[in-house]
Design an enzyme around this catalytic site. Structure first.
Site, PDB file in Angstrom:
ATOM      1  N   CYS A 164      36.424  36.570  40.173  1.00 23.40           N
ATOM      2  CA  CYS A 164      37.681  36.602  40.932  1.00 23.40           C
ATOM      3  C   CYS A 164      37.815  35.399  41.838  1.00 23.40           C
ATOM      4  O   CYS A 164      36.847  34.723  42.153  1.00 23.40           O
ATOM      5  CB  CYS A 164      37.730  37.835  41.837  1.00 23.40           C
ATOM      6  SG  CYS A 164      37.961  39.378  40.954  1.00 23.40           S
TER       7      CYS A 164
ATOM      8  N   CYS B 102      39.401  37.904  35.998  1.00 26.20           N
ATOM      9  CA  CYS B 102      40.021  39.125  36.509  1.00 26.20           C
ATOM     10  C   CYS B 102      41.500  39.158  36.121  1.00 26.20           C
ATOM     11  O   CYS B 102      42.196  38.168  36.261  1.00 26.20           O
ATOM     12  CB  CYS B 102      39.874  39.135  38.027  1.00 26.20           C
ATOM     13  SG  CYS B 102      40.755  40.471  38.842  1.00 26.20           S
TER      14      CYS B 102
ATOM     15  N   CYS C   3      43.760  39.067  39.759  1.00 26.13           N
ATOM     16  CA  CYS C   3      44.012  37.824  40.504  1.00 26.13           C
ATOM     17  C   CYS C   3      44.146  36.625  39.578  1.00 26.13           C
ATOM     18  O   CYS C   3      44.388  35.516  40.030  1.00 26.13           O
ATOM     19  CB  CYS C   3      42.919  37.577  41.542  1.00 26.13           C
ATOM     20  SG  CYS C   3      41.279  37.286  40.841  1.00 26.13           S
TER      21      CYS C   3
HETATM   22 ZN   LIG Z   1      40.295  39.497  40.884  1.00 25.92          ZN
END
Ligand SMILES: [Zn+2]
Length: 182
Positions: free
Chosen positions: A32, A63, A66
Site C-alpha cells: 500500500c 492494493c 489505494c
Molecule cells: Zn492500500
C-alpha cells in the site's frame, strides 16, 4: 528516513509520504501507499519498501483500495529537481506553479521539506531569488516601466514590488536602475 518515521506515516495515513515509500503486509500479501485507508496493520506484519517495484519483486500484490500500483516512483532528488525546474519556468505565475506542484504528487508540506533538504533553502526563498534576479535583469537591460517589471516578475502591484526590492537590495528599483543601467 527511519522505520519509526515510516511507521508513524502509515498509522496516521499521512499522504505526504505517498510516493516516498510503500509498506507491505505479510499477513495479506498486499502493498500500500502510506495514506491507504485500510485498517492499520499490526506493526510486526509490516515491511517497508522504497519503491513499488521492490514490493512487487518481494512477492506482494498492489492494493485495490489505494491503487498502490498507479503511483510512480519519485525519488526525493528527482522531486526536488522538478520543483526547482518548475520554479525556474513559472515563478511569475502562481496559479501555474500551484498546478505544477499538485502534479508532482506530494503534499506542499512534504515538498517544502524535500526541497530544503536538497537545496538548503525554502521554496519561498528560492522563488524570491529568482524574482529578484529577473527584476534586476529587466531594470538594467531594458527600458520597461517599473510597474510592468513588477507585474512581469509576479507581483500584484508596484508597492509590494517596491518594498520587496528595497528590502532585498537596500535601494528602490529606480535607484538601482540608475546605478546599474548598461
Ligand atoms: Zn492500500
Amino acid at each position: 528516513m527511519t522505520q519509526e518515521e515510516m511507521w508513524r506515516a502509515v498509522s496516521e495515513n499521512d499522504e505526504s509520504y505517498d510516493g516516498i515509500f510503500f509498506y507491505a503486509v505479510n499477513s495479506t500479501g498486499i502493498y500500500c501507499r502510506p495514506s491507504c485507508k485500510s485498517k492499520t496493520p499490526k506493526r510486526e506484519n509490516v515491511r517497508f519498501f522504497n519503491t513499488a517495484d521492490e514490493a512487487r519483486n518481494a512477492g506482494f500484490r498492489p492494493c485495490k483500495r489505494c491503487r498502490s500500483d498507479l503511483l510512480d516512483y519519485h525519488p526525493m532528488k528527482e522531486i526536488a529537481e522538478k520543483a526547482k525546474q518548475l520554479l525556474d519556468e513559472c515563478f511569475k505565475e502562481r496559479s501555474v506553479l500551484r498546478q505544477g506542484f499538485t502534479q508532482l504528487g506530494v503534499s506542499q508540506r512534504r515538498m517544502a521539506e524535500i526541497f530544503k533538504d536538497e537545496y538548503g533553502m525554502t521554496l519561498h526563498e528560492y522563488m524570491k531569488s529568482r524574482r529578484l534576479e529577473e527584476a534586476m535583469r529587466l531594470l538594467t537591460e531594458t527600458d520597461e516601466d517599473i510597474v510592468d517589471i513588477a507585474y512581469s516578475v509576479g507581483f500584484g502591484g508596484l508597492s509590494s514590488f517596491y518594498s520587496f526590492f528595497k528590502s532585498e537590495t537596500g535601494m528602490p528599483p529606480s535607484a538601482y536602475r540608475k546605478e546599474h543601467r548598461k
